[in-house]
Write a protein that holds these residues in place. Sequence first.
Motif, short mmCIF file in Angstrom:
data_model
loop_
_atom_site.label_atom_id
_atom_site.label_comp_id
_atom_site.label_asym_id
_atom_site.label_seq_id
_atom_site.Cartn_x
_atom_site.Cartn_y
_atom_site.Cartn_z
N GLN A 241 0.76 -0.90 -0.04
CA GLN A 241 -0.03 0.08 -0.04
C GLN A 241 1.01 1.11 0.00
N PHE A 242 0.63 2.32 -0.97
CA PHE A 242 1.41 3.32 -0.99
C PHE A 242 0.81 4.73 -0.47
N PHE A 243 1.87 5.35 0.05
CA PHE A 243 1.25 6.64 0.76
C PHE A 243 2.17 7.91 0.20
N VAL A 244 1.43 8.97 0.07
CA VAL A 244 2.28 10.35 0.09
C VAL A 244 1.77 11.16 1.48
N ILE A 245 2.92 11.15 2.23
CA ILE A 245 2.73 11.87 3.59
C ILE A 245 3.33 13.39 3.27
N THR A 246 2.26 14.42 3.13
CA THR A 246 3.04 15.89 3.18
C THR A 246 2.79 16.46 4.26
N VAL A 247 3.76 17.10 4.69
CA VAL A 247 4.03 17.73 5.85
C VAL A 247 4.62 19.00 5.54
N GLU A 248 4.79 19.95 6.67
CA GLU A 248 5.44 21.31 6.58
C GLU A 248 7.09 20.85 6.55
N GLU A 249 7.73 21.55 5.74
CA GLU A 249 9.02 21.17 5.42
C GLU A 249 10.00 20.97 6.51
N GLU B 256 -2.02 17.75 9.85
CA GLU B 256 -2.89 18.73 10.39
C GLU B 256 -2.39 19.92 10.53
N ASP B 257 -1.04 19.92 11.03
CA ASP B 257 -0.27 21.15 11.23
C ASP B 257 -0.07 21.89 9.86
N LEU B 258 -0.05 21.34 8.85
CA LEU B 258 0.39 21.86 7.55
C LEU B 258 -0.97 22.61 7.16
N MET B 259 -2.06 22.00 7.45
CA MET B 259 -3.27 22.25 6.99
C MET B 259 -3.82 23.71 7.82
N ARG B 260 -3.21 24.01 8.81
CA ARG B 260 -3.34 25.43 9.48
C ARG B 260 -2.93 26.45 8.46
N GLU B 261 -2.04 26.26 7.71
CA GLU B 261 -1.64 27.21 6.64
C GLU B 261 -2.74 27.53 5.63
N SER C 298 1.75 27.55 -5.66
CA SER C 298 0.81 28.10 -4.50
C SER C 298 -0.54 27.67 -4.63
N ILE C 299 -1.28 27.11 -3.66
CA ILE C 299 -2.83 26.92 -3.73
C ILE C 299 -3.26 27.09 -2.40
N GLY C 300 -4.49 27.62 -2.42
CA GLY C 300 -5.19 27.50 -1.20
C GLY C 300 -5.45 26.08 -0.36
N ARG C 301 -5.44 26.10 0.89
CA ARG C 301 -5.57 24.80 1.39
C ARG C 301 -6.81 23.97 1.21
N ASP C 302 -7.86 24.80 1.19
CA ASP C 302 -9.09 24.13 0.83
C ASP C 302 -9.34 23.68 -0.45
N ASP C 303 -8.53 24.61 -1.29
CA ASP C 303 -8.38 24.06 -2.71
C ASP C 303 -7.57 22.89 -2.80
N LEU C 304 -6.75 22.79 -2.29
CA LEU C 304 -5.95 21.63 -2.27
C LEU C 304 -6.69 20.29 -2.05
N ILE C 305 -7.42 20.50 -0.90
CA ILE C 305 -8.50 19.32 -0.80
C ILE C 305 -9.51 19.20 -2.07
N ARG C 306 -9.96 19.98 -2.47
CA ARG C 306 -10.82 19.94 -3.66
C ARG C 306 -10.05 19.37 -5.08
N PHE C 307 -8.79 19.76 -5.14
CA PHE C 307 -7.95 19.11 -6.25
C PHE C 307 -8.09 17.60 -6.00
N LEU C 308 -7.41 17.25 -4.83
CA LEU C 308 -7.33 15.85 -4.43
C LEU C 308 -8.68 15.11 -4.73
N GLU C 309 -9.61 15.48 -4.49
CA GLU C 309 -11.08 15.04 -4.51
C GLU C 309 -11.48 14.81 -6.01
N ALA C 310 -11.05 15.77 -6.46
CA ALA C 310 -11.32 15.92 -8.11
C ALA C 310 -10.59 15.02 -8.98
N THR C 311 -9.37 14.44 -8.40
CA THR C 311 -8.45 13.57 -9.12
C THR C 311 -9.20 12.07 -8.50
N GLY C 312 -10.11 12.17 -7.60
CA GLY C 312 -10.49 10.87 -7.16
C GLY C 312 -9.95 10.31 -5.81
#
Length: 165
Positions: A56-64, A121-126, A141-155
Amino acid sequence: MPKTAEELFAFLDSLDIAHKTKAHAPVFTVSESASLRDEIPGGHTKNLFVKDKKDQFFVITVEENASVDLKTVHKVIGASSRVSFGNPEKMLEFLGVVPGSVTVFGALNDTDNNVTFVLDEDLMREEVINGHPLSNDATTSIGRDDLIRFLEATGHTPLVLKVTG
């Protein structure tokens, strides 16, 4: 054939998602990208492409600058075992990127949903989140809520979890 940055931007445009991209010299590590902080506001990301023993593969995205404990993160993200880094061949196959360019935007290339995307969660406060647009010679650069929308739009339904120490 992996999608290009231009295809990513067209996809974002089709969703009416505002985005801004700054081209720069290729950066392979967080420390190499530190010089861009004054030029690009928002939360900058570190992305880990990992897998468990059941492939099972994951991309974990965190603050740098955040740290992720690879010995325990599997318990948080729902992996079946401890995770290890995924190999470059799977990274290219699933995300359409090479090492040094892992990005949450790779979801655009994961049309078979082989990867689970985990946002810290900490990153998503930005308000603004920054990531490579499928190559490490630019930052989008993209808004945090738009990032969620982007991911959902990709399935992909992203998991927003506390994965940093």
